[in-house]
Design a protein around this motif. Structure first.
Motif, PDB file in Angstrom:
ATOM      1  N   GLN A 199       0.820  -1.210   0.000  1.00 56.91           N
ATOM      2  CA  GLN A 199       0.000   0.000   0.000  1.00 56.91           C
ATOM      3  C   GLN A 199       0.861   1.271   0.000  1.00 56.91           C
ATOM      4  O   GLN A 199       0.555   2.267   0.656  1.00 56.91           O
ATOM      5  N   ALA A 200       1.954   1.209  -0.757  1.00 59.86           N
ATOM      6  CA  ALA A 200       2.964   2.276  -0.726  1.00 59.86           C
ATOM      7  C   ALA A 200       2.413   3.622  -1.151  1.00 59.86           C
ATOM      8  O   ALA A 200       2.808   4.666  -0.613  1.00 59.86           O
ATOM      9  N   ASN A 201       1.500   3.642  -2.128  1.00 59.19           N
ATOM     10  CA  ASN A 201       1.027   4.916  -2.660  1.00 59.19           C
ATOM     11  C   ASN A 201       0.272   5.744  -1.629  1.00 59.19           C
ATOM     12  O   ASN A 201       0.122   6.966  -1.807  1.00 59.19           O
ATOM     13  N   THR A 202      -0.205   5.122  -0.569  1.00 55.91           N
ATOM     14  CA  THR A 202      -0.909   5.874   0.485  1.00 55.91           C
ATOM     15  C   THR A 202       0.055   6.702   1.324  1.00 55.91           C
ATOM     16  O   THR A 202      -0.383   7.613   2.034  1.00 55.91           O
ATOM     17  N   MET A 203       1.346   6.429   1.242  1.00 54.78           N
ATOM     18  CA  MET A 203       2.318   7.142   2.074  1.00 54.78           C
ATOM     19  C   MET A 203       2.592   8.559   1.571  1.00 54.78           C
ATOM     20  O   MET A 203       3.146   9.367   2.307  1.00 54.78           O
ATOM     21  N   TYR A 204       2.219   8.861   0.343  1.00 52.85           N
ATOM     22  CA  TYR A 204       2.426  10.233  -0.131  1.00 52.85           C
ATOM     23  C   TYR A 204       1.107  10.954  -0.396  1.00 52.85           C
ATOM     24  O   TYR A 204       1.090  12.035  -0.977  1.00 52.85           O
ATOM     25  N   SER A 205       0.004  10.391   0.042  1.00 55.71           N
ATOM     26  CA  SER A 205      -1.298  11.024  -0.188  1.00 55.71           C
ATOM     27  C   SER A 205      -1.466  12.315   0.608  1.00 55.71           C
ATOM     28  O   SER A 205      -2.229  13.203   0.208  1.00 55.71           O
ATOM     29  N   ALA A 206      -0.760  12.444   1.737  1.00 56.94           N
ATOM     30  CA  ALA A 206      -0.914  13.624   2.594  1.00 56.94           C
ATOM     31  C   ALA A 206       0.083  14.734   2.271  1.00 56.94           C
ATOM     32  O   ALA A 206       0.045  15.792   2.903  1.00 56.94           O
ATOM     33  N   PHE A 207       0.966  14.537   1.317  1.00 62.81           N
ATOM     34  CA  PHE A 207       1.979  15.545   1.004  1.00 62.81           C
ATOM     35  C   PHE A 207       1.318  16.811   0.461  1.00 62.81           C
ATOM     36  O   PHE A 207       0.345  16.748  -0.295  1.00 62.81           O
ATOM     37  N   TYR A 208       1.879  17.962   0.829  1.00 60.16           N
ATOM     38  CA  TYR A 208       1.345  19.225   0.336  1.00 60.16           C
ATOM     39  C   TYR A 208       2.429  20.270   0.086  1.00 60.16           C
ATOM     40  O   TYR A 208       2.129  21.381  -0.350  1.00 60.16           O
ATOM     41  N   SER A 209       3.680  19.938   0.323  1.00 58.99           N
ATOM     42  CA  SER A 209       4.763  20.904   0.142  1.00 58.99           C
ATOM     43  C   SER A 209       5.172  20.985  -1.330  1.00 58.99           C
ATOM     44  O   SER A 209       5.277  19.960  -2.006  1.00 58.99           O
ATOM     45  N   PRO A 210       5.435  22.189  -1.841  1.00 57.46           N
ATOM     46  CA  PRO A 210       5.832  22.338  -3.252  1.00 57.46           C
ATOM     47  C   PRO A 210       7.161  21.654  -3.540  1.00 57.46           C
ATOM     48  O   PRO A 210       8.017  21.513  -2.664  1.00 57.46           O
ATOM     49  N   GLY A 211       7.327  21.230  -4.784  1.00 60.72           N
ATOM     50  CA  GLY A 211       8.607  20.699  -5.224  1.00 60.72           C
ATOM     51  C   GLY A 211       8.850  19.244  -4.908  1.00 60.72           C
ATOM     52  O   GLY A 211       9.994  18.786  -4.983  1.00 60.72           O
ATOM     53  N   VAL A 212       7.802  18.482  -4.553  1.00 60.62           N
ATOM     54  CA  VAL A 212       7.963  17.076  -4.189  1.00 60.62           C
ATOM     55  C   VAL A 212       7.329  16.192  -5.264  1.00 60.62           C
ATOM     56  O   VAL A 212       6.143  16.320  -5.569  1.00 60.62           O
TER      57      VAL A 212
END
Length: 404
Positions: A199-212
């Protein structure tokens, strides 16, 4: 010549290189295995495989942070003591490479955090640089606003969490908060986050910082699978998603000047190969999917020298050479204007000397006529003085604008 009388347009031209800076001058990598115990051999092999690849593509060891919770090479169960392999052929020893990297003086590994040092707290401190002053610089992520950062993580996880050594876990919100702190502290220019876990794709669902830019091995409710096992080692030796990433990088990226694009790399992770839905999140980078897919793979996986800044540096050097030539021409014109009146007064100077006065003017005139090299030195010194004055004035203007 007073600086205040210097042409304003030329001052502005000289100040331009001081205000322009490359936006990407270094690449760093943070490679993390979060699992211990022998049956998680493949997670350490995943991490060491990517470690070897980024070193081969030019990122030096002092710009790689390697976190390994267990030493599989020295595990009593290891039939091949002192070695770690990522393929059942066992042609490449990841722990002590005897191949091309050793020929280049790059064999072996340098572990920055090992064993009980691999914790959620230390990982967050590493990203945000919240260390006590006594913490060694060699174990810090010394990045800045011109650094691209590759973060790779592998281990056991689930819906929006990743376990660290079966004793604690980090959530997607913890990662998102750490990346936001990095953004606020200007600790990266752009970042590529990679994760190989269930379920790796759930680990970046909360990201909100620019440039990632983020990519993972499996969608929600999907597992991440191993690729194959070695019967002599007794366990799986590598995961599928990481295996095919390495296959692409090792077969397509043959040099540090390769022009392969990120879109080709991401498209290589098909369901037939990975047996899960590998994902990519583009929306936090400028230009989004279309622009990001055209970015070079080496923008994150390789050494930035010769990739990003070489052309700009050459142009800057040429600009300064042109400015210096223009200043030398101005100096030559001023010199000719000063020497012309003296040549007309040659007879008057000679008669003054005949009357018994000190022949100082004649000495100066003779030097002007026969000492061309001396005048060139004087002109060069004047040019350097003008450049120095322009540089100081530009610095002063910069500080004034910064205060305002």
């Amino acid at each position: 010549m007073r600086l205040t009388n210097f042409p304003s347009w030329l001052l502005a031209l000289l100040a331009l290189p001081l205000f322009t800076a490359a936006v990407h001058t270094s690449n760093w990598a943070v490679l993390v295995s979060t699992s211990r115990f022998w049956f998680n051999y493949r997670h350490l092999a995943n991490t060491l495989s990517l470690y070897r690849t980024v070193k081969r593509l030019g990122i030096p060891d002092n710009q790689i942070i390697l976190m390994l919770p267990d030493d599989m090479a020295c595990n009593p169960r290891n039939t091949f003591t002192g070695s770690v392999f990522n393929d059942k052929s066992r042609m490449l020893d990841l722990y002590d490479d005897k191949g091309a990297l050793e020929d280049l003086g790059m064999g072996g590994i340098e572990v920055d955090y090992r064993g009980n040092e691999v914790t959620v707290e230390n990982f967050i401190r590493l990203l945000t640089d919240r260390w006590p002053s006594s913490h060694p610089h060699s174990k810090r992520l010394m990045t800045g606003p011109q650094s691209n950062v590759l973060i790779y993580m592998t281990g056991h996880g689930g819906n929006e969490f990743l376990k660290f050594q079966d004793s604690e876990e980090i959530s997607s919100f913890d990662l998102a908060d750490a990346f936001e702190q990095m953004y606020e502290k200007k600790r990266y220019h752009e970042m590529l986050f990679m994760i190989d876990t269930c379920q790796a794709n759930t680990m970046y669902s909360a990201f909100y910082s620019p440039g990632v830019l983020a990519t993972g091995s499996s969608a929600r409710d999907q597992s991440s699978y191993s690729h194959h096992a070695d019967q002599d080692v007794g366990v799986a030796v590598i995961d599928r998603w990481t295996y095919f990433y390495l296959e692409f990088l090792e077969t397509r990226m043959n040099s540090t000047s390769s022009d392969i694009r990120l879109g080709e790399l991401f498209d290589y992770m098909t369901f037939d190969r990975v047996h899960s839905d590998a994902g990519v999140r583009y929306d936090l980078l400028e230009g989004r999917e279309q622009a990001v897919r055209e970015r070079r793979v080496l923008d994150f996986f390789g050494n930035v020298q010769g990739v990003e800044i070489e052309t700009g540096t050459q142009e800057t050097q040429n600009d300064w050479k042109k400015d210096l030539e223009a200043l030398q021409e101005l100096g030559a014109r001023a010199e000719s204007q000063q020497t012309a009146p003296k040549s007309k007064d040659k007879n008057a100077t000679a008669s003054t000397a005949a009357n018994g006065m000190p022949n100082v003017s004649r000495v100066s005139l003779d030097m002007a006529q026969g000492g061309g090299s001396w005048l060139k030195k004087m002109a060069g010194a004047a040019s350097l003085a003008v450049l120095g004055g322009a540089w100081m004035a530009s610095n002063k203007l910069t500080k004034q604008y910064a205060v305002k």
